[in-house]
Design a protein around this motif. Sequence first.
Motif, PDB file in Angstrom:
ATOM      1  N   TYR A 265       1.497  10.524  -8.680  1.00 20.53           N
ATOM      2  CA  TYR A 265       1.242   9.301  -8.215  1.00 20.53           C
ATOM      3  C   TYR A 265       2.533   8.483  -7.967  1.00 20.53           C
ATOM      4  CZ  TYR A 265      -3.581  10.114  -9.869  1.00 20.53           C
ATOM      5  OH  TYR A 265      -4.796  10.508 -10.360  1.00 20.53           O
ATOM      6  N   CYS A 266       2.546   7.978  -6.893  1.00 17.66           N
ATOM      7  CA  CYS A 266       3.645   6.796  -6.629  1.00 17.66           C
ATOM      8  C   CYS A 266       3.444   5.688  -6.924  1.00 17.66           C
ATOM      9  CB  CYS A 266       4.082   6.991  -4.997  1.00 17.66           C
ATOM     10  SG  CYS A 266       5.135   5.731  -4.558  1.00 17.66           S
ATOM     11  N   ALA A 267       4.061   4.634  -7.572  1.00 18.59           N
ATOM     12  CA  ALA A 267       3.938   3.402  -8.055  1.00 18.59           C
ATOM     13  C   ALA A 267       5.034   2.333  -7.857  1.00 18.59           C
ATOM     14  CB  ALA A 267       3.436   3.376  -9.507  1.00 18.59           C
ATOM     15  N   ALA A 268       4.665   1.245  -7.464  1.00 17.21           N
ATOM     16  CA  ALA A 268       5.591   0.085  -7.417  1.00 17.21           C
ATOM     17  C   ALA A 268       5.692  -0.869  -8.379  1.00 17.21           C
ATOM     18  CB  ALA A 268       5.439  -0.584  -5.963  1.00 17.21           C
ATOM     19  N   ASP A 269       6.782  -1.357  -8.689  1.00 14.96           N
ATOM     20  CA  ASP A 269       7.044  -2.281  -9.958  1.00 14.96           C
ATOM     21  C   ASP A 269       7.573  -3.466  -9.403  1.00 14.96           C
ATOM     22  OD1 ASP A 269       8.565  -1.625 -13.319  1.00 14.96           O
ATOM     23  OD2 ASP A 269       7.807  -3.423 -12.309  1.00 14.96           O
ATOM     24  N   LEU A 270       7.127  -4.799  -9.686  1.00 11.98           N
ATOM     25  CA  LEU A 270       7.617  -5.817  -9.122  1.00 11.98           C
ATOM     26  C   LEU A 270       9.099  -6.054  -9.950  1.00 11.98           C
ATOM     27  CD1 LEU A 270       4.785  -8.184  -8.655  1.00 11.98           C
ATOM     28  CD2 LEU A 270       6.555  -7.448  -6.981  1.00 11.98           C
TER      29      LEU A 270
ATOM     30  N   GLN B  51       0.911  -1.090   0.221  1.00  8.22           N
ATOM     31  CA  GLN B  51       0.072   0.116   0.062  1.00  8.22           C
ATOM     32  C   GLN B  51       1.076   1.235  -0.107  1.00  8.22           C
ATOM     33  OE1 GLN B  51      -2.699  -0.424   3.535  1.00  8.22           O
ATOM     34  NE2 GLN B  51      -4.069  -1.184   2.055  1.00  8.22           N
ATOM     35  N   LEU B  52       0.440   2.049  -0.671  1.00  7.80           N
ATOM     36  CA  LEU B  52       1.274   3.365  -0.957  1.00  7.80           C
ATOM     37  C   LEU B  52       0.444   4.735  -0.642  1.00  7.80           C
ATOM     38  CD1 LEU B  52       2.598   2.281  -4.610  1.00  7.80           C
ATOM     39  CD2 LEU B  52       3.861   2.064  -2.163  1.00  7.80           C
ATOM     40  N   VAL B  53       1.119   5.592   0.210  1.00  2.00           N
ATOM     41  CA  VAL B  53       0.403   6.642   0.453  1.00  2.00           C
ATOM     42  C   VAL B  53       1.343   7.879  -0.009  1.00  2.00           C
ATOM     43  CG1 VAL B  53      -0.583   8.179   2.288  1.00  2.00           C
ATOM     44  CG2 VAL B  53      -0.859   5.500   2.044  1.00  2.00           C
ATOM     45  N   GLU B  54       0.935   8.871  -0.589  1.00  2.00           N
ATOM     46  CA  GLU B  54       1.743  10.029  -1.166  1.00  2.00           C
ATOM     47  C   GLU B  54       1.382  11.493  -0.146  1.00  2.00           C
ATOM     48  OE1 GLU B  54       0.658   8.232  -4.984  1.00  2.00           O
ATOM     49  OE2 GLU B  54      -0.550   8.618  -3.081  1.00  2.00           O
ATOM     50  N   SER B  55       2.111  12.191   0.093  1.00  2.00           N
ATOM     51  CA  SER B  55       2.081  13.494   0.775  1.00  2.00           C
ATOM     52  C   SER B  55       3.000  14.518   0.134  1.00  2.00           C
ATOM     53  CB  SER B  55       2.485  13.202   2.172  1.00  2.00           C
ATOM     54  OG  SER B  55       3.687  12.781   2.385  1.00  2.00           O
ATOM     55  N   GLY B  56       2.550  15.598   0.483  1.00  2.38           N
ATOM     56  CA  GLY B  56       3.624  16.603   0.148  1.00  2.38           C
ATOM     57  C   GLY B  56       3.310  17.601  -1.054  1.00  2.38           C
ATOM     58  N   GLY B  57       1.887  17.277  -1.458  1.00  2.69           N
ATOM     59  CA  GLY B  57       1.764  18.087  -2.635  1.00  2.69           C
ATOM     60  C   GLY B  57       1.138  19.448  -2.084  1.00  2.69           C
ATOM     61  N   GLY B  58       0.883  20.315  -2.975  1.00  2.00           N
ATOM     62  CA  GLY B  58       0.286  21.735  -2.626  1.00  2.00           C
ATOM     63  C   GLY B  58       0.531  22.881  -3.751  1.00  2.00           C
ATOM     64  N   LEU B  59       0.293  23.979  -3.304  1.00  2.00           N
ATOM     65  CA  LEU B  59       0.387  25.252  -4.193  1.00  2.00           C
ATOM     66  C   LEU B  59       1.779  25.851  -4.103  1.00  2.00           C
ATOM     67  CD1 LEU B  59      -0.940  27.081  -6.348  1.00  2.00           C
ATOM     68  CD2 LEU B  59      -1.862  28.080  -4.141  1.00  2.00           C
TER      69      LEU B  59
ATOM     70  N   TYR C 148       3.494  -1.046 -13.745  1.00  2.00           N
ATOM     71  CA  TYR C 148       3.366  -0.883 -12.299  1.00  2.00           C
ATOM     72  C   TYR C 148       2.228  -1.801 -11.736  1.00  2.00           C
ATOM     73  CZ  TYR C 148       6.907   2.311 -12.622  1.00  2.00           C
ATOM     74  OH  TYR C 148       8.297   2.793 -12.993  1.00  2.00           O
ATOM     75  N   ASP C 149       2.754  -2.515 -10.299  1.00  2.00           N
ATOM     76  CA  ASP C 149       1.603  -3.408  -9.871  1.00  2.00           C
ATOM     77  C   ASP C 149       0.794  -2.533  -8.682  1.00  2.00           C
ATOM     78  OD1 ASP C 149       4.677  -4.838 -10.171  1.00  2.00           O
ATOM     79  OD2 ASP C 149       2.576  -5.903 -11.019  1.00  2.00           O
ATOM     80  N   TYR C 150       1.403  -1.513  -8.064  1.00  2.00           N
ATOM     81  CA  TYR C 150       0.431  -0.905  -7.106  1.00  2.00           C
ATOM     82  C   TYR C 150       0.677   0.628  -7.167  1.00  2.00           C
ATOM     83  CZ  TYR C 150       0.931  -5.515  -4.856  1.00  2.00           C
ATOM     84  OH  TYR C 150       0.860  -7.058  -4.850  1.00  2.00           O
ATOM     85  N   TRP C 151      -0.358   1.079  -6.812  1.00  2.00           N
ATOM     86  CA  TRP C 151      -0.383   2.627  -6.971  1.00  2.00           C
ATOM     87  C   TRP C 151      -0.833   3.338  -5.760  1.00  2.00           C
ATOM     88  CZ3 TRP C 151       1.062   5.407 -11.297  1.00  2.00           C
ATOM     89  CH2 TRP C 151       1.507   4.574 -12.545  1.00  2.00           C
ATOM     90  N   GLY C 152      -0.536   4.532  -5.626  1.00  2.00           N
ATOM     91  CA  GLY C 152      -1.143   5.407  -4.437  1.00  2.00           C
ATOM     92  C   GLY C 152      -2.400   6.153  -4.942  1.00  2.00           C
ATOM     93  N   GLN C 153      -2.937   6.686  -4.028  1.00  2.87           N
ATOM     94  CA  GLN C 153      -4.070   7.719  -4.377  1.00  2.87           C
ATOM     95  C   GLN C 153      -3.875   9.087  -5.226  1.00  2.87           C
ATOM     96  OE1 GLN C 153      -2.599   7.789  -1.518  1.00  2.87           O
ATOM     97  NE2 GLN C 153      -2.569  10.134  -0.910  1.00  2.87           N
ATOM     98  N   GLY C 154      -2.441   9.579  -4.898  1.00  2.00           N
ATOM     99  CA  GLY C 154      -2.079  10.749  -5.866  1.00  2.00           C
ATOM    100  C   GLY C 154      -2.055  11.921  -5.005  1.00  2.00           C
TER     101      GLY C 154
END
Length: 123
Positions: free
Chosen positions: A94-99, A3-11, A110-116
């Motif tokens: 988006y963050c993603a994981a590749d096996l 499971q992937l969770v992104e953070s840090g975005g903004g204006l 890619y096999d798994y993705w965060g929510q963006g």
Amino acid sequence: QVQLVESGGGLVQAGGSLRLSCAASGRTFSSYAMGWFRQAPGKEREFVAGISRGGARYYTDSVKGRFTIARDNAKNTVDLQMNSLKPEDTAVYYCAADLGAIPGTWPAQYDYWGQGTQVTVSS
């Protein structure tokens, strides 16, 4: 499963910086290549940067010299430092994981993705 969770975005204003972070669950994080993608309104999702299991880094041409990807296998995180931001960098990231060992440049690899996380760069 990861499971992937992104953070840090903004204006941010053009020329500014942001640091995105992706936190991964699971004990097999080091066995994945990781990637960052972005998707602007009305456009396809595109590869931004990737990092292999061994730490080799890959970038799309438009961000070379401005963005840096890094992973910390002890913390299960992959970060994207974005400098000299431009309005055209505005997108959901988006963050993603590749096996695989090497990060792919196509979303289907890619096999798994965060929510963006939204990044907006004002001019």
